[in-house]
Design an enzyme around this catalytic site. Structure first.
Site, PDB file in Angstrom:
ATOM      1  N   CYS A  98       0.872  -0.891  -0.206  1.00 31.61           N
ATOM      2  CA  CYS A  98      -0.356   0.329   0.130  1.00 31.61           C
ATOM      3  C   CYS A  98       0.922   0.906   0.413  1.00 31.61           C
ATOM      4  CB  CYS A  98      -0.819  -0.213   1.487  1.00 31.61           C
ATOM      5  SG  CYS A  98      -1.434   1.679   1.300  1.00 31.61           S
ATOM      6  N   CYS A 102      -3.343   7.438  -1.665  1.00 30.68           N
ATOM      7  CA  CYS A 102      -4.805   7.856  -1.438  1.00 30.68           C
ATOM      8  C   CYS A 102      -5.768   8.166  -1.225  1.00 30.68           C
ATOM      9  CB  CYS A 102      -4.680   5.923  -2.649  1.00 30.68           C
ATOM     10  SG  CYS A 102      -4.113   4.884  -3.079  1.00 30.68           S
ATOM     11  N   THR A 189      -4.116   5.255   6.927  1.00 27.04           N
ATOM     12  CA  THR A 189      -2.744   4.715   6.611  1.00 27.04           C
ATOM     13  C   THR A 189      -2.199   6.125   6.314  1.00 27.04           C
ATOM     14  OG1 THR A 189      -4.826   3.340   5.901  1.00 27.04           O
ATOM     15  CG2 THR A 189      -3.104   4.341   3.909  1.00 27.04           C
ATOM     16  N   GLU A 257      -0.456   1.853   9.293  1.00 25.77           N
ATOM     17  CA  GLU A 257      -1.985   2.869  10.225  1.00 25.77           C
ATOM     18  C   GLU A 257      -0.699   3.717  11.528  1.00 25.77           C
ATOM     19  OE1 GLU A 257      -1.900   0.090   8.187  1.00 25.77           O
ATOM     20  OE2 GLU A 257      -3.067   1.392   6.605  1.00 25.77           O
ATOM     21  N   HIS A 292     -13.011   5.579  -2.589  1.00 23.81           N
ATOM     22  CA  HIS A 292     -11.642   5.133  -2.090  1.00 23.81           C
ATOM     23  C   HIS A 292     -12.180   3.321  -2.801  1.00 23.81           C
ATOM     24  CE1 HIS A 292      -8.187   4.436  -0.195  1.00 23.81           C
ATOM     25  NE2 HIS A 292      -8.402   3.410   0.689  1.00 23.81           N
ATOM     26  N   TYR A 296      -9.502  -0.196  -4.933  1.00 27.62           N
ATOM     27  CA  TYR A 296      -8.889  -1.338  -4.766  1.00 27.62           C
ATOM     28  C   TYR A 296      -8.824  -2.119  -6.217  1.00 27.62           C
ATOM     29  CZ  TYR A 296      -8.749  -0.811   0.730  1.00 27.62           C
ATOM     30  OH  TYR A 296      -8.569  -0.378   1.231  1.00 27.62           O
ATOM     31  N   CYS A 299      -5.515  -0.914  -6.804  1.00 25.44           N
ATOM     32  CA  CYS A 299      -4.106  -1.444  -6.181  1.00 25.44           C
ATOM     33  C   CYS A 299      -3.822  -2.801  -6.096  1.00 25.44           C
ATOM     34  CB  CYS A 299      -4.038  -0.330  -5.051  1.00 25.44           C
ATOM     35  SG  CYS A 299      -4.993  -0.762  -3.559  1.00 25.44           S
ATOM     36  N   GLU A 443      -6.044  -5.688   5.817  1.00 25.36           N
ATOM     37  CA  GLU A 443      -7.005  -4.541   5.080  1.00 25.36           C
ATOM     38  C   GLU A 443      -7.815  -4.718   4.027  1.00 25.36           C
ATOM     39  OE1 GLU A 443      -6.518  -1.688   2.821  1.00 25.36           O
ATOM     40  OE2 GLU A 443      -5.849  -2.803   2.409  1.00 25.36           O
TER      41      GLU A 443
HETATM   42 FE1  SF4 Z   1      -3.369   1.651  -0.065  1.00 24.40          FE
HETATM   43 FE2  SF4 Z   1      -4.853   0.633  -1.955  1.00 24.40          FE
HETATM   44 FE3  SF4 Z   1      -6.006   2.308  -0.499  1.00 24.40          FE
HETATM   45 FE4  SF4 Z   1      -3.852   3.475  -2.045  1.00 24.40          FE
HETATM   46  S1  SF4 Z   1      -6.356   2.666  -2.677  1.00 24.40           S
HETATM   47  S2  SF4 Z   1      -4.198   3.917  -0.341  1.00 24.40           S
HETATM   48  S3  SF4 Z   1      -2.388   1.688  -2.184  1.00 24.40           S
HETATM   49  S4  SF4 Z   1      -4.934   0.041   0.405  1.00 24.40           S
HETATM   50 FE    FE Z   2      -5.955   0.477   2.283  1.00 24.37          FE
END
Ligand code: SF4
Ligand code: FE
Length: 478
Positions: A98, A102, A189, A257, A292, A296, A299, A443
């Site tokens: 991660c 983002c 995060t 985190e 957000h 997913y 990433c 996560e």
């Molecule tokens: Fe992390 Fe993915 Fe969330 Fe970006 S979208 S903060 S890489 S878990």
């Molecule tokens: Fe995340």
């Protein structure tokens, strides 16, 4: 724009209060518990300056016309939303972890849209304040955290009903020049390696809960803020000077985190973007969550590309890659992973303009994306562990492998295919262990909200009445 080294230097100029295992950390860039997460975020800065990724990782500011890092951009069309997903996949492929930035990116897009709509409806003046702040973020290439989740205390009670009012962050004083806030944000995060915290409410609020309806930005080292950095599975390996046993020593396994505590923190009015408008708390939560959840399938598929590659390589190293069932399982991993990518691309390409002209992904499809992540990633991890074998849980340590007395036994008895060095096999297994055991999976379940939060949105967005009407028409029911 900054590159990775300039980002590291910019962090060194800040003095956030950060604790890990009771130790006060004075330099987050160098500390072994945090350095991998700094490296992952730094990779974003480097990729924006790399000709190979520059087009994907940069954008043109609609405010200034200048070239900016895409992580500070406000989406202007559906292509911006699609490019975001492609960019996240590309960075995931490079970090296998991660990269954290983002969250603030999504928070900025959500706050931009909601402040515009709120001002139009209520005659407030939050949007211009936010735009002024955003210009600074773009100009200085800052990384704000997206700090949403409150500790929440007793889940059966609303913020205003908690025995301890601080279990949801709230305003304790309104002054001529700003507000004073108290409370905490949990699981944040990248918070210890951000420049700013962009704080938002976490749930819907009702009349009487005005003190909880607050959105603002503060520097990470503002007086009264402290961070307690969380533990992760096997994180003591990072601090024991291991490299191989860590699996992904450069970038870590997940984002770092922390619990961010706000002890009577002063925020000047020019950094306050919501203050008491309870009816805008939930729309802001929903907007941020959708942004957000859109991510997913970007990433996680990038990270998944590395995991699938590691599995294919370990199957080669162990002499199993030609077995039909191994090939089938790898195909299944690819299907599960690319399904997530399809979801992210779909919700992005179906995005639309909001009243501020900024774009928003299709919320139903974005929620489906993240809901699929909560199961597909577990299944991908299960298949990876199946293919890798029980050795994943029983490998001797890196120390034993390098020991003058014991090393020869590790070398001899963990040898598999003759021309593959034992160390290569062990390196791949440690990477797979990190990616499939422990923190990384949790996560995938709870990052960007727990599955139930998506199910609730799905019920709201799926228009069951319309579906019933379709069925009744076909069935001849008037
Ligand atoms: Fe992390 Fe993915 Fe969330 Fe970006 S979208 S903060 S890489 S878990
Ligand atoms: Fe995340």
């Amino acid at each position: 724009m900054m590159n990775g080294q300039q980002y590291r230097e910019s962090l060194k100029k800040l003095k956030p209060k950060v604790y890990y295992m009771t130790e006060e950390i004075t330099d987050v860039v160098e500390h072994p518990a945090i350095a991998p997460h700094v490296n992952a975020a730094a990779k974003i800065y480097d990729m924006a300056c790399d000709p190979v990724y520059e087009e994907l990782c940069t954008a043109t500011s609609h405010l200034t016309g200048k070239k900016i890092n895409r992580f500070t951009h406000i989406h202007q069309n559906a292509d911006d939303l699609v490019n975001k997903v492609k960019m996240l996949r590309a960075i995931g492929q490079q970090t296998a972890s991660c990269f954290q930035r983002c969250v603030g990116f999504d928070a900025m897009n959500a706050v931009y849209q909601i402040t515009y709509e709120m001002d139009k409806a209520k005659g407030t003046n939050y949007h211009q304040r936010f735009v002024d702040y955003l210009k600074v973020v773009q100009e200085k290439d800052l990384m704000p955290s997206g700090s949403m989740t409150d500790p929440k205390g007793d889940r059966s009670l609303s913020p205003g009903q908690q025995a301890d009012p601080d279990l949801y962050l709230h305003i304790v004083e309104r002054k001529k020049d700003g507000i004073v806030v108290r409370g905490a944000k949990a699981h944040i995060t990248g918070s210890v390696n951000s420049h700013e915290h962009l704080v938002m409410p976490t749930t819907s609020l009702k009349e009487g809960e005005e003190d909880y309806a607050v959105c603002f930005s503060v520097p990470v080292d503002a007086p009264g803020i402290l961070h307690i950095f969380g533990r992760q599975t096997n994180d003591d390996r990072k601090c024991a000077g291991c490299t191989i046993d860590v699996g992904n020593p450069e970038f870590g396994i997940v984002g770092g985190e922390a619990l961010v505590v706000f002890e009577d923190v002063f925020v000047p009015w020019e950094k306050v973007f919501l203050c008491g408008e309870v009816e805008y708390a939930y729309p802001l939560v929903e907007r941020f969550a959708t942004f957000h959840r859109q991510n997913y399938g970007g990433c996680k598929t990038g990270v998944g590309d590395v995991l699938i590659g590691a599995i294919a390589a370990v199957a080669d190293a162990q002499g199993t890659s030609r077995a039909a069932h191994i090939r089938e399982k790898i195909s299944e991993m690819i299907r599960l992973s690319e399904t997530l990518y399809c979801c992210s691309i779909a919700c992005s390409s179906q995005g639309y303009a909001t009243p501020s002209c900024a774009y928003y992904p299709d919320p139903l499809l974005a929620n489906i994306t993240k809901l699929n992540v909560t199961s597909n990633i577990y299944e991908i991890a299960r298949l990876a562990q199946d293919i890798a074998g029980g050795v994943l849980a029983t490998l001797p340590s890196e120390k034993d492998m390098k020991d003058p007395k014991l090393g020869k036994y590790v070398e001899k008895y963990f040898k598999s295919v003759a021309d593959v060095p034992t160390e290569n096999r062990i390196r791949l297994l440690r990477l797979i262990e990190g990616m499939t055991c422990g923190t990384a999976l949790v996560e995938s379940m709870h990052g960007a909200g727990s599955p139930q939060a998506m199910r609730i949105m799905l019920q709201r967005q799926a228009n069951l009445e319309m579906k019933k009407a379709l069925a009744q028409k076909i069935a001849g029911i008037s």
